[in-house]
Write an enzyme that holds these catalytic residues in place. Structure first.
Site, PDB file in Angstrom:
ATOM      1  N   CYS A  42      -0.274  -4.609  10.885  1.00  0.00           N
ATOM      2  CA  CYS A  42       0.604  -4.664   9.720  1.00  0.00           C
ATOM      3  C   CYS A  42       1.791  -5.571  10.039  1.00  0.00           C
ATOM      4  CB  CYS A  42       1.095  -3.263   9.369  1.00  0.00           C
ATOM      5  SG  CYS A  42       2.368  -3.240   8.083  1.00  0.00           S
TER       6      CYS A  42
ATOM      7  N   ASP B  17      -4.578  -2.012  11.849  1.00  0.00           N
ATOM      8  CA  ASP B  17      -5.450  -1.801  10.688  1.00  0.00           C
ATOM      9  C   ASP B  17      -6.867  -2.178  11.118  1.00  0.00           C
ATOM     10  OD1 ASP B  17      -3.382  -1.124   8.781  1.00  0.00           O
ATOM     11  OD2 ASP B  17      -2.844  -3.246   8.758  1.00  0.00           O
TER      12      ASP B  17
ATOM     13  N   SER C  87       0.800  -1.227   0.000  1.00  0.00           N
ATOM     14  CA  SER C  87       0.000   0.000   0.000  1.00  0.00           C
ATOM     15  C   SER C  87       0.835   1.281   0.000  1.00  0.00           C
ATOM     16  CB  SER C  87      -0.954   0.003   1.192  1.00  0.00           C
ATOM     17  OG  SER C  87      -0.248  -0.089   2.411  1.00  0.00           O
TER      18      SER C  87
END
Length: 271
Positions: free
Chosen positions: A179, A186, A82
């Site tokens: 993560c 998250d 990401s």
């Protein structure tokens, strides 16, 4: 590319020039082998990304801004990391395109090359009602008597009643994972639609809460949840999606289906 090239967790200067090489592919194979997923895969689906900071210049040097909705098939050999995606999209900010068609063709080409297959991209004006916040369908299970089990998620936590066959849609706002690189949390809303032995809602919520300290990428968490429900309850069909909250101008919404399902194509209020 190897993991030493991963930008996540590193301080990276702003890139002001077009830089498709920033896109960092992560092979899906390793995580799927750890889950003992067979070939062909027991699901289909896509990773749906909303990009809220999508901008470039037109031929008059006027800035254009859009919200992009990417659809990356689950069958692609790679997912894209990401932070590298964010940095790549920002590298387009000062790039001149003749028109929107040229801009979108460039982006689709670059992202497709990173993941190893053709991706979809739709763009929206920032005030387009098509991207207004929505609400997941079905019943929220967050008031069920689920508790954080203080251990890693395991399919054995799930309970279902073979004597009670149901079709229902359920969701929870309490999915939290970490993560695997930075350890940062998250948050997501998990939605599922299934037909089969009735899932015990309290047990399902406890299972979801077990991800609270679990470290995996978004896409890998969703595939783990899909596998565990399939193995434990053997539903006739299962559609599953996690709506992760925005980070760095991006949200990720992995969708996996046993077949024939379509993602809800919505954005939640907290995204």
């Amino acid at each position: 590319m190897n993991r030493d090239d991963l930008l996540l967790g590193k301080q990276v200067p702003v890139v002001n020039h077009y830089a498709p090489e920033l896109l960092f592919p992560i092979p899906r194979r390793e995580a799927r082998e750890a889950l003992a997923l067979p070939e062909p895969l027991p699901f289909e689906g896509a990773d749906i990304w909303h990009a809220y900071e999508l901008s470039w210049l037109d031929s008059d040097d006027k800035a254009q801004v859009r919200v992009g909705r990417f659809s990356i098939p689950a069958s692609t050999p790679n997912l894209v990391e990401s932070k590298s995606f964010k940095l790549y999209l920002n590298s387009l900010n000062n790039l001149v395109f003749d028109d929107d068609t040229a801009a979108l063709a460039c982006i689709v080409r670059d992202v497709s090359a990173a993941v190893g297959a053709e991706v979809g991209l739709a763009v929206f004006d920032p005030d387009d009602p098509a991207i207004a916040p929505g609400q997941p369908s079905g019943e929220c299970i967050d008031s069920a008597f689920g508790r954080w089990p203080r251990r890693e998620p395991d399919a054995a936590m799930l309970q279902c009643d073979p004597a009670s066959l149901v079709e229902e849609q359920l969701y929870s706002h309490l999915l939290r994972s970490l993560c695997p690189v930075t350890g940062q949390p998250d948050w997501a809303t998990l939605w599922l639609h299934y037909r089969g032995p009735a899932l015990d809602h309290a047990a399902l919520l406890s299972y979801i809460l077990a991800y609270r300290e679990h470290q995996e990428f978004h896409e890998q968490c969703v595939e783990r949840i899909f596998r565990d429900i399939q193995q434990r309850c053997r539903p006739e069909f299962l559609h599953l999606q996690a709506f992760y909250t925005r980070r760095g101008g991006l949200d990720i919404n992995p969708f996996r289906s046993s077949g024939g399902g379509q993602p809800p194509w919505l954005r939640l209020a907290r995204q």
